[in-house]
Design an enzyme around this catalytic site. Structure first.
Site, PDB file in Angstrom:
ATOM      1  N   HIS A  18      -2.081 -10.657  -1.943  1.00  0.00           N
ATOM      2  CA  HIS A  18      -0.841 -10.030  -2.419  1.00  0.00           C
ATOM      3  C   HIS A  18      -0.631  -8.791  -1.555  1.00  0.00           C
ATOM      4  CE1 HIS A  18       2.260  -9.833  -5.462  1.00  0.00           C
ATOM      5  NE2 HIS A  18       1.986  -8.568  -5.696  1.00  0.00           N
ATOM      6  N   LYS A 163      11.135 -10.432  -6.646  1.00  0.00           N
ATOM      7  CA  LYS A 163      11.017  -9.099  -6.024  1.00  0.00           C
ATOM      8  C   LYS A 163      10.159  -9.277  -4.771  1.00  0.00           C
ATOM      9  CE  LYS A 163       8.203  -5.187  -7.416  1.00  0.00           C
ATOM     10  NZ  LYS A 163       7.922  -4.179  -8.436  1.00  0.00           N
ATOM     11  N   LYS A 165       7.931  -7.433  -1.726  1.00  0.00           N
ATOM     12  CA  LYS A 165       7.229  -6.193  -1.385  1.00  0.00           C
ATOM     13  C   LYS A 165       7.443  -5.938   0.104  1.00  0.00           C
ATOM     14  CE  LYS A 165       4.783  -4.470  -4.142  1.00  0.00           C
ATOM     15  NZ  LYS A 165       5.098  -3.550  -5.285  1.00  0.00           N
ATOM     16  N   ASP A 194      10.855  -3.917  -3.264  1.00  0.00           N
ATOM     17  CA  ASP A 194      10.057  -2.734  -3.610  1.00  0.00           C
ATOM     18  C   ASP A 194       9.481  -2.177  -2.323  1.00  0.00           C
ATOM     19  OD1 ASP A 194       8.517  -0.788  -4.698  1.00  0.00           O
ATOM     20  OD2 ASP A 194       7.323  -2.106  -5.983  1.00  0.00           O
ATOM     21  N   GLU A 220      13.674  -0.604  -5.046  1.00  0.00           N
ATOM     22  CA  GLU A 220      12.683   0.119  -5.856  1.00  0.00           C
ATOM     23  C   GLU A 220      11.933   1.136  -5.009  1.00  0.00           C
ATOM     24  OE1 GLU A 220      10.321  -2.575  -8.157  1.00  0.00           O
ATOM     25  OE2 GLU A 220       8.682  -1.146  -8.447  1.00  0.00           O
ATOM     26  N   ASP A 245      10.030   4.099  -9.553  1.00  0.00           N
ATOM     27  CA  ASP A 245       8.793   3.492 -10.055  1.00  0.00           C
ATOM     28  C   ASP A 245       7.675   4.536 -10.010  1.00  0.00           C
ATOM     29  OD1 ASP A 245       6.607   2.057 -10.757  1.00  0.00           O
ATOM     30  OD2 ASP A 245       6.592   0.721  -9.040  1.00  0.00           O
ATOM     31  N   LYS A 269       6.390   1.620 -16.818  1.00  0.00           N
ATOM     32  CA  LYS A 269       5.047   1.026 -16.818  1.00  0.00           C
ATOM     33  C   LYS A 269       4.258   1.726 -17.908  1.00  0.00           C
ATOM     34  CE  LYS A 269       4.814  -0.324 -11.995  1.00  0.00           C
ATOM     35  NZ  LYS A 269       4.334   0.028 -10.648  1.00  0.00           N
ATOM     36  N   GLU A 323       8.642  -7.535 -14.850  1.00  0.00           N
ATOM     37  CA  GLU A 323       7.762  -8.187 -13.866  1.00  0.00           C
ATOM     38  C   GLU A 323       6.382  -8.401 -14.496  1.00  0.00           C
ATOM     39  OE1 GLU A 323       7.709  -5.365 -10.586  1.00  0.00           O
ATOM     40  OE2 GLU A 323       6.385  -4.023 -11.683  1.00  0.00           O
TER      41      GLU A 323
HETATM   42  C1  MUC Z   1       4.714  -1.844  -7.977  1.00  0.00           C
HETATM   43  O1  MUC Z   1       4.828  -0.921  -7.201  1.00  0.00           O
HETATM   44  O2  MUC Z   1       5.710  -2.219  -8.551  1.00  0.00           O
HETATM   45  C2  MUC Z   1       4.106  -4.479  -9.402  1.00  0.00           C
HETATM   46  C3  MUC Z   1       4.296  -5.732  -8.957  1.00  0.00           C
HETATM   47  C4  MUC Z   1       3.654  -5.855  -7.740  1.00  0.00           C
HETATM   48  O3  MUC Z   1       3.607  -6.841  -7.015  1.00  0.00           O
HETATM   49  O4  MUC Z   1       3.107  -4.686  -7.420  1.00  0.00           O
HETATM   50  C5  MUC Z   1       3.206  -3.826  -8.522  1.00  0.00           C
HETATM   51  C6  MUC Z   1       3.342  -2.397  -8.216  1.00  0.00           C
HETATM   52 MG    MG Z   2       6.944  -0.668  -7.583  1.00  0.00          MG
END
Ligand code: MUC
Ligand code: MG
Length: 369
Positions: A18, A163, A165, A194, A220, A245, A269, A323
């Site tokens: 991941h 989403k 990254k 994000d 994000e 976030d 969170k 999420e």
């Molecule tokens: C984040 O920064 O959102 C949440 C889902 C993911 O893949 O990483 C986290 C942290």
């Molecule tokens: Mg995030």
């Protein structure tokens, strides 16, 4: 008075690497808190974080040490206090440590809700829903693999929001990757990104403009946590939703961000907020300020995930969904009955407390000794 409080570090491999701007995970270290009472009740809480110290200020090891050295003796010295009073004492004597506080509060509330024979959501202000929508995070690092993964999720009716990254490559390379996925999945599928604070303000202006034009729905945490001014200017400049976030660390920061119009969406969170009650306070601040809500995760296992789901079940609106997919990223189940994900939603148990049963043999197998 509690008979025992134990913190377990449970190492579970992820189904694939991941990749995030802050760390690449191949294993998740679940931080589980087990609290037993003299009259035979057991409450669970979770304080899982991401990438050791890569994401937050507490590591799995610091959480374990601080709970056994500071939290447990303090809790054992308290008699006849309810959950809110116990948490008030912890807040007074222990600075920071929001993740550890979240796990302890969750375990206390799990016990209290079991005593009252109510689902935890009813103790957190009242349950407004029985299920919540859950997106999937595409983070394999490869565009074609991400597209195939998303198509499988849509076909299985598991997720229809994604989403991505980004932030570890150049702005141009990241935008190209995101827009290729958006094009492949089509206009009915919501795509968000994000950035995990990887961009300067100028990079953010460049990247967000292209992403907004390409039909992306949400950005994000584009810039550094401290750079509230940049978040404020970006929120004002673009129509696309800008979500806080990492900058959102509980009710106090929620108030500051809301006052300065530095986000149009809050990623709530539970651990980052400092606990379930604090997360609900963040939800209330957002409601009063007209800020949309999104249910975030620290990639917790099923304990933290369902605890968060109980909190989010009390939110009047969850305009950007949640999420809460953490358990689905892990190769192993640690519940006797897994959490129910179907029809693009996570279904929240109605049985007392968190409403889950832990498989302690499985936990023993993966636990760090
Ligand atoms: C984040 O920064 O959102 C949440 C889902 C993911 O893949 O990483 C986290 C942290
Ligand atoms: Mg995030």
């Amino acid at each position: 008075m509690y008979k025992s409080i134990e913190t377990l570090l449970v190492e579970i491999p992820t189904i694939r690497p991941h990749k995030m701007a802050v760390a690449t995970m191949q294993t998740q270290t679940l931080v589980l808190v087990k609290m037993s009472t003299h009259d035979g009740l057991v409450g669970w809480g979770e304080a899982t974080t991401i990438g050791g110290l890569g994401y937050a200020e507490e590591s799995p090891e610091s959480i374990k040490t601080n709970i056994s050295r500071y939290f447990a003796p303090l809790l054992n010295s308290l008699r006849d206090l309810n959950v809110a009073q116990s948490m008030q004492v912890l807040q007074k004597h222990i600075n920071g440590n929001r993740f550890a506080k979240c796990a302890i509060e969750t375990a206390l509330l799990d016990i209290q809700a079991q005593r009252l024979a109510l689902p935890l959501s009813e103790l957190l202000g009242g349950r407004l829903r029985d299920s919540i929508p859950v997106l999937w995070v595409l983070a394999s690092g490869d565009t074609d693999k991400d597209i195939a993964e998303a198509q499988q999720m849509i076909a299985a009716k598991r997720h229809n929001i994604f989403k991505l990254k980004i932030g570890s490559r150049s702005v141009e390379a990241d935008v190209e990757h995101v827009l290729a996925i958006k094009q492949a999945l089509g206009k009915d599928i919501s795509i968000r990104v994000d950035v995990n604070r990887a961009w300067s303000e100028l990079e953010a202006i460049k990247g967000i403009k292209m992403l907004q034009d390409g039909g992306i729905d949400l950005i994000e945490q584009p810039c550094a946590i401290e750079n509230i001014d940049a978040m404020q200017r970006l929120t004002r400049k673009f129509d696309i939703a800008i979500m806080a976030d990492e900058a959102l660390t509980g009710p106090h920061s929620a108030y500051q961000l809301a006052k300065r119009n530095a986000a149009s969406v809050f990623a709530v969170k539970v651990a980052q907020s400092g606990g379930l009650s604090a997360a609900c306070e963040v939800g209330k601040i957002a409601r009063l300020a007209g800020i949309d809500l999104y249910g975030g995760t620290m990639l917790e296992g099923p304990v933290g995930t369902i605890a968060a789901a109980h909190a989010f079940a009390t939110f009047g609106q969850l305009a950007y969904a949640t999420e809460l997919f953490g358990p689905l990223l892990l190769t192993e189940q640690i519940l006797t009955t897994p959490l129910q994900y179907r029809d693009f939603e996570l279904h929240i148990p109605r049985s007392p407390g968190l409403g889950i049963r832990l498989d302690e043999n499985k936990i023993d197998q993966f636990r760090r000794h």
